[in-house]
Design an enzyme around this catalytic site. Structure first.
Site, PDB file in Angstrom:
ATOM      1  CD  GLN A 246      -0.108  22.354 -23.421  1.00 38.67           C
ATOM      2  OE1 GLN A 246      -0.859  21.410 -23.637  1.00 38.67           O
ATOM      3  NE2 GLN A 246       0.540  22.954 -24.391  1.00 38.67           N
TER       4      GLN A 246
ATOM      5  NE  ARG B 295       6.165  18.460 -31.172  1.00 33.81           N
ATOM      6  CZ  ARG B 295       7.064  17.733 -30.516  1.00 33.81           C
ATOM      7  NH1 ARG B 295       6.693  16.628 -29.907  1.00 33.81           N
ATOM      8  NH2 ARG B 295       8.317  18.115 -30.471  1.00 33.81           N
ATOM      9  CB  CYS B 296      -0.607  21.547 -35.342  1.00 25.63           C
ATOM     10  SG  CYS B 296      -2.186  22.188 -34.811  1.00 25.63           S
TER      11      CYS B 296
ATOM     12  CD  GLU C 106       3.021  23.655 -32.176  1.00 23.33           C
ATOM     13  OE1 GLU C 106       2.563  24.409 -33.025  1.00 23.33           O
ATOM     14  OE2 GLU C 106       2.411  23.275 -31.169  1.00 23.33           O
TER      15      GLU C 106
END
Lengths: 159, 293, 785
Positions: free
Chosen positions: C222, C369-370, C739
């Site tokens: 990523q 995802r936060c 997110e």
């Protein structure tokens, strides 16, 4: 062991170890990398292909030697003469994919599903794709894609 | 992730399969759907030296009524039961089960007979087969023998199949019009093993009392269990809420689950009762008995 | 200004354009890591420790080496000899063993690597590596680890399991305010350990080319540039000799941000053997060894007046980081953006502290995802507000609304040090309540309660914080968290756009084209977007923590505006006018006061190469490295409606509504898809997902049989809506949204279930809300044995 398999209409003869899984045979022996591997326990469905036209099969859960004498359809075999399969078009139209990793297996499951159930309700679609996991879409647009494909002219004519 | 090496043989006839089994004995495993066997081989928990593929044997791929039984061949896929109008109309307990086994893709390849031979403690088909009082036909070079489902299911992953033998079919007694059944499964998600499952089958006498009952629970012990105490309670009795509750209590008593991610012993035992009660209520409803909700 | 209406029709921004990346994916022609095959390539399989804590006495390679096809067996000792035994972790508090050295510190820790000519041979070899272990007692509870009875890391200077202490806010003032408040609540709230589990596992193909001296690493990454720099620092190979290529990535969710031992071992193997080496992990390896998320034990206290006005918030957190602190956080923020824990509420004072500990579990935690611990913080405050509402006997929505930060208060400086850019929480909430029919649902619930039926309504009014981030505060390994864009327009008016981000399904090939098309009046179909190749893309920090639109999106807009500035000169030249008389209007250059006289960007592009303006370089391109002035603060109001089966504990989610405000929306179809996906993940976390270890240190959720990913059948139907409060500091007013659904939803589900169970006196149950936990709450049984 020597095996003869037809994949997407092309006949192949290859020599494989019995333990070679069908998914890896397709990906590595035949270079058809559209079929993906996402888990070890046959839950995710990324590897689904069609056997003899209408049976969806998790190709990570089958040995290549079992496919001897059979016909396999992978995602690469869906587009015909430059025309997308209605499901492929619908997935694109309805944003039914994001990272694309589950998409080939999902498409192949849906091809078999619509053959068995050409006029599905939303609940039936959700049941029908419950053998395939997706981490990106939350499934809602995949359901919409299947609904669109079910009403496509070719699909209605075929059913 | 990748299995250990093995030999692979295709059997084109039952005789060929039996010869192969006879010569390789305990080293050989029959391969039909492989939907339980192959995952075990990929984790190297199962390491058969040879697989004998019986799927080319057309003779083993049947689903038909014969002599008062629904006969399911060893190579018959779960999917065939799922889409069969015969099963849907006359065998509701089997129909219920057929949409709850594994997931809709795995069912297109997996087999009912294979599931019985694998005898996973949490498997679905053993439960339904017990409630139905099914029979299996085992064939070897010396001939056929018929085994009741109770005798067939010996222990976790262990059945009555001897070396050199294979199951050719399972038979479910055809219900008459005063017989119905149902199957319930509690699973955390599609494709999970059951947290608990229950199958019930009831035959009524013309006067509305119960002639015979089959009650079985799954994922609640080393193998699927027949709740004999419940069956005895039900036989001869008139359907009522109290009767359902009493039968459910018997299921809770006999349930012997292990604690795992699906639940504690206490929770699972309670679910045995809840599912047996629900299966009985649905069975009675299908028989036209009212007022038990 | 918040708008609930559509913005005026624009050229490209706001269009639900179909995705440009889809044609290859629907045909199975994506190029994912495992699709890459290089000549002479070998395969790496890893050997794992069955023990959570053990000394490694001996490793015998002989049997493995004897397997036909096996070319090498590598151990931790071999790596130490090559000075590659340890790799630095991202936020700098720790180093991580590549392969176990002397000790195994968690079950499944990588202990050796086997390289062979086929995957099967590598697996056969891995099975035969003989490792002699001396098991030691494991420590699996961070509160036990805190006692320092068993020190896990004898490689560290300080002989303690305590990794760091972090705090923010005013401790004394907050303690005092809580002590003298009319009402207070205190609750330990667990954000359980879970795992992002993207469907494509992690992997790489490392190719050290002896002839060119270049190392090429194809990698599920990523953040390819950061990985390139990290590889350079670890191996000593100069950065210009390293080429990282992140091809199509099958989902990330934070899982593909850290550097994993497999990448290093594959690279070492390639260097030693002189051929490419591929490593692709199994699902079990993914779940048991790669970056987990959460595992925060949070003691939350809120003080309030009896009228329901909050006076203070205190959160004391014990963080379980596993065996190595491999958390990928910005360096100065070991607890990430946990300071967002005051959420949408105007707390006069607040204090938050985090103490992190080592345990014998997989290392981490990453931002699943936060945006770095925002899920933990948001979950804590939203759960706590519901507990407070229950204690006060007031409606949980009413309690929230009376404590919202008001529209007029923005930019809002929170007591924990963040300056929220914009928001209109009342508007978002009102929209959600109207859409769900909140009052009617409460009436229905009252009636059902009379009949003993269990129905619950749960709300989450969250504010989150994304877009890391301004260089003065945010860096990873010292590299500031800017991001970049490079745009080159071709003579015929199409172009190529490269950014320092790396999408894994978020749709950048479409949305980045839309941003540039909007700024330049060009056709987004003719703007090719590329990411992920470190030789060609400008340096960026990658895609995670919802940072791409806030940071790279800003860079793209500003790079495009640089092009527009130059284009204006060319336009003036073409129209034979002065630059001051040229204006950009309706997506073309017009001459002020001369109607009908204009040139398009396409005409300008051609001229840039054929008729350049005097005193300007030919060509038409620009690069921008954007250091954002602030983070962005998306918000949302989510409502869950549930029905509970009292006999089984099964919870059915009847409805779920998500109203999000992510500022200006680039592509509403893509935003909606992001919301659907994040909600499904939040649903899973709330009800069924957990990575649990038993007392013996055994991982109980090692594959998809036990780590549950919901199917389409369990997953609810999602209803969505939006409000638009642009970010005042962002070049296009966008805030990012990927997110938010994962940040905002778990608490909505949990609040709904607790609400359903409140007749039984339940005030809190920790996630995941398994059937058994729900059933126990109803039937009053003791917690499971």
């Amino acid at each position: 062991m020597k095996i003869n398999v037809t994949v997407n209409g092309t006949a192949y003869e290859r020599d494989v170890e019995p333990r070679m899984l069908l998914a890896y045979f397709l990906r590595e022996s035949l270079g058809l990398t559209g079929t993906h591997v996402g888990c070890d326990t046959s839950h995710c469905g990324c590897c689904v292909v069609l056997l003899d036209g209408d049976r969806a099969v998790k190709s990570c859960n089958m040995f290549a030697v079992q496919a001897d004498g059979h016909a396999i359809t992978t995602v690469e075999g869906l587009e015909q003469a430059g025309k997308l399969h209605p499901l492929q078009q619908a997935f694109w139209d309805q944003h039914g994919l994001q990272c694309g990793y589950c998409t080939p297996g999902m498409l192949m499951t849906c091809v078999a599903f619509l053959k068995h159930n050409p006029k599905p309700s939303e609940a039936e679609i959700r049941e029908g794709i419950a053998g395939n996991l997706c981490r990106c879409t939350g499934y809602q647009n995949i359901v919409k894609a299947v609904q669109q494909a079910a009403t496509a002219d070719e699909m209605v004519a075929a059913s | 992730m990748f299995p250990a090496q093995f030999d692979y043989q295709r059997a084109r006839s039952i005789d060929e399969a039996l010869s192969a089994l006879a010569s390789r004995g305990g080293d050989a495993r029959v391969l039909a759907g492989g939907q339980s066997l192959i995952p075990a081989m990929r984790l190297r928990l199962a390491r058969p030296a040879v697989l004998i593929d019986i799927t080319p044997i057309d003779e083993l791929s049947f689903l038909r009524e014969n002599n008062g039984f629904l006969c399911v061949g060893a190579a018959t896929r779960d999917f065939a039961l799922e889409v069969s109008p015969l099963v849907a109309s006359r065998y509701p307990m089997i129909a219920d089960t057929s949409v709850l086994v594994a997931d809709p893709v795995v069912r297109q390849t997996g087999t009912l007979v294979g599931s019985l031979c694998h005898n996973d403690p949490a498997g679905d088909w053993p439960v339904t087969s017990l409630a139905a009082r099914a029979q299996l036909v085992l064939r070897s070079k010396s001939g056929d023998r018929t085994v009741s489902i109770d005798d067939f299911l010996v222990d976790s992953y262990t059945t009555a199949v001897k070396d050199g033998e294979m199951v050719t079919e399972v038979r479910f007694p055809t219900p008459d019009d005063r017989t119905r059944g149902s199957f319930y499964k509690l699973e955390r998600k599609v494709g999970d093993f059951a947290t608990a499952s229950a199958a019930t089958r009831i035959t009524l006498k013309p006067d509305g009392t119960i002639a015979a009952a089959g009650v079985a629970i799954g994922a609640l012990g080393p193998k699927a269990l027949r709740v004999s105490a419940a069956e005895k309670l039900l036989a001869g009795a008139k359907p009522s809420k109290d009767l359902v509750a009493a039968a459910a209590r018997e299921a809770e008593k006999i349930a012997d689950p292990g604690a795992d991610n699906r639940g504690s012993v206490a929770y699972k035992k309670a679910m045995a009762g809840v599912l047996v009660a629900r299966a009985l209520r649905t069975t009675f409803e299908r028989l036209g008995v009212k007022g038990l909700e | 200004m918040t708008s609930t209406q559509k913005l005026p029709e624009r050229h490209s921004i706001g269009q639900a354009m179909k995705r440009k990346e889809d044609p290859r994916f629907i045909r199975g022609k994506g190029r994912y890591l495992d699709d890459i095959v290089l000549p002479h390539m070998l395969y790496l399989a890893l050997v794992h420790s069955p023990y959570p804590h053990a000394r490694i006495k001996k490793i015998n390679k002989d049997a493995a080496m004897a397997v036909p096809g096996v070319k090498a067996v590598i151990t931790g000792e071999d790596l130490v000899a090559a000075k590659l035994g340890w790799l630095p972790t991202f936020h700098g508090f720790d180093n991580q063993m590549v392969l176990a050295i002397g000790k195994a510190l968690y079950q499944y820790q990588e202990v050796a690597g086997v390289v062979a000519t086929s995957r099967e041979a590598a697996a056969d070899g891995a099975e035969l590596v003989e490792v002699e272990y001396e098991p030691l007692d494991p420590v699996v509870d961070p509160y036990q680890a805190k006692l320092d009875k068993i020190i896990l890391r004898d490689d560290r200077e300080a002989k303690t399991n305590h990794i760091y202490h972090w705090e923010v806010g005013e401790r004394e003032k907050t303690d005092a305010a809580i002590a003298k408040s009319d009402v207070s609540i205190k609750q330990r709230i667990l954000s359980p350990r879970c795992h992002p589990a993207p469907l494509e596992p992690c992997g790489c193909v490392s190719d050290m080319n002896g002839a060119t001296g270049r190392l090429t690493v194809y990698m599920t990454s990523q953040a390819p540039h950061v990985h390139r720099t990290a590889f350079s620092l670890v191996t000593g190979i100069p950065e210009d000799k390293i080429h990282v290529i992140s091809p199509d990535v099958g989902g990330g969710f934070g899982n593909k941000v850290p550097v994993y031992p497999g990448y290093v071992v594959a690279t070492v193997a390639s260097v030693i053997l002189g051929v490419p080496v591929k490593w692709v992990e199994s699902r079990t390896e993914n779940l048991t060894t790669t970056g987990f998320a959460r595992d925060y034990h949070m003691d939350v206290e809120i003080g309030a007046t009896k009228a329901g006005k909050v006076t203070a918030l205190k959160v004391t957190t014990t963080a379980d980081h596993g065996a190595f602190d491999a958390a990928a956080d910005p360096r100065k923020y070991p607890a990430g953006m946990f300071g967002i824990v005051t959420g949408s509420y105007d707390f006069p004072t607040a204090f938050a502290e985090v103490d992190a500990y080592f345990t014998n579990k997989a290392p981490g935690g990453i931002a699943y995802r936060c945006s770095f611990r925002v899920t933990e913080a948001s979950y804590a405050i939203e759960r706590a507000m519901d507990i407070l509402a229950q204690k006060l006997g007031v409606d949980p929505v009413q309690l929230r609304r009376q404590n919202f930060v008001k529209k007029e208060q923005f930019p809002y400086p929170s007591p924990l040090g963040f300056v929220y850019d914009s928001g209109d929480y009342e508007a978002t909430t009102k929209k959600a309540l109207d859409m769900i029919g909140y009052d009617a649902l409460r009436k229905e619930q009252a009636e059902k309660r009379k009949r003993g039926e269990l129905m619950g309504i749960g709300v989450s009014t969250f504010t989150e914080i994304v877009g890391a981030g301004p260089g003065k505060h945010f860096d990873i390994l010292g590299i500031k968290m800017f991001d970049s864009a490079e745009i080159r327009i071709h003579p015929t008016g199409s172009g190529i756009v490269r950014a320092g981000t790396r999408h894994q399904g978020q749709g950048h090939e479409t949305t980045w084209a839309q941003i540039v098309a909007e700024e330049l009046g060009l056709d987004p179909q003719e703007l090719l977007v590329e990411e992920g190749d470190t030789d060609t893309a400008p340096y960026g920090l990658g895609t995670y923590a919802s940072r791409s639109t806030p940071v790279a999106g800003g860079a793209l807009a500003l790079a495009a505006r640089k092009i527009r500035d130059k284009a204006r000169k060319i336009a003036a030249h073409l129209m034979e006018a002065s630059e001051d008389d040229v204006e950009w209007k309706d997506y073309k250059f017009s001459l002020k006061g001369v109607p009908g006289k204009s040139v398009t960007m396409k005409e300008v592009a051609f001229a840039a190469y054929t008729n350049p303006a005097p005193d300007t370089e030919p060509g038409l391109e620009a690069t921008y490295y954007y250091d954002p002035p602030n983070l962005t603060f998306p918000n949302g109001t989510y409502v869950a409606v549930v029905d509970v089966d009292a006999d089984t504990g099964v919870v059915k989610v009847r409805r779920f509504l998500a109203v999000d405000d992510c500022g200006v929306v680039i592509n509403p179809m893509i935003v909606e898809g992001q919301i659907h996906g994040g909600l499904a993940e939040g649903f899973a976390i709330a009800f069924m997902q957990e990575i649990k270890y038993d007392e013996g240190g055994n991982n109980l959720n090692t594959d998809f049989t036990e780590y549950l990913i919901p199917t389409a059948q369990e997953t609810p139907h999602w209803e969505t809506g939006s409000t638009v409060t642009p970010s005042p500091h962002h070049p296009i007013g966008a805030k990012g949204v990927g997110e938010s659904p994962n940040v905002g939803s778990p608490q909505a589900f949990v609040n709904a279930v607790i609400d359903a169970l409140s007749p039984y006196g339940v005030t809190h149950i920790d996630m995941p809300l398994t059937r058994e936990k729900v059933w126990n709450a109803i039937h009053g049984a003791a917690p499971k044995a």
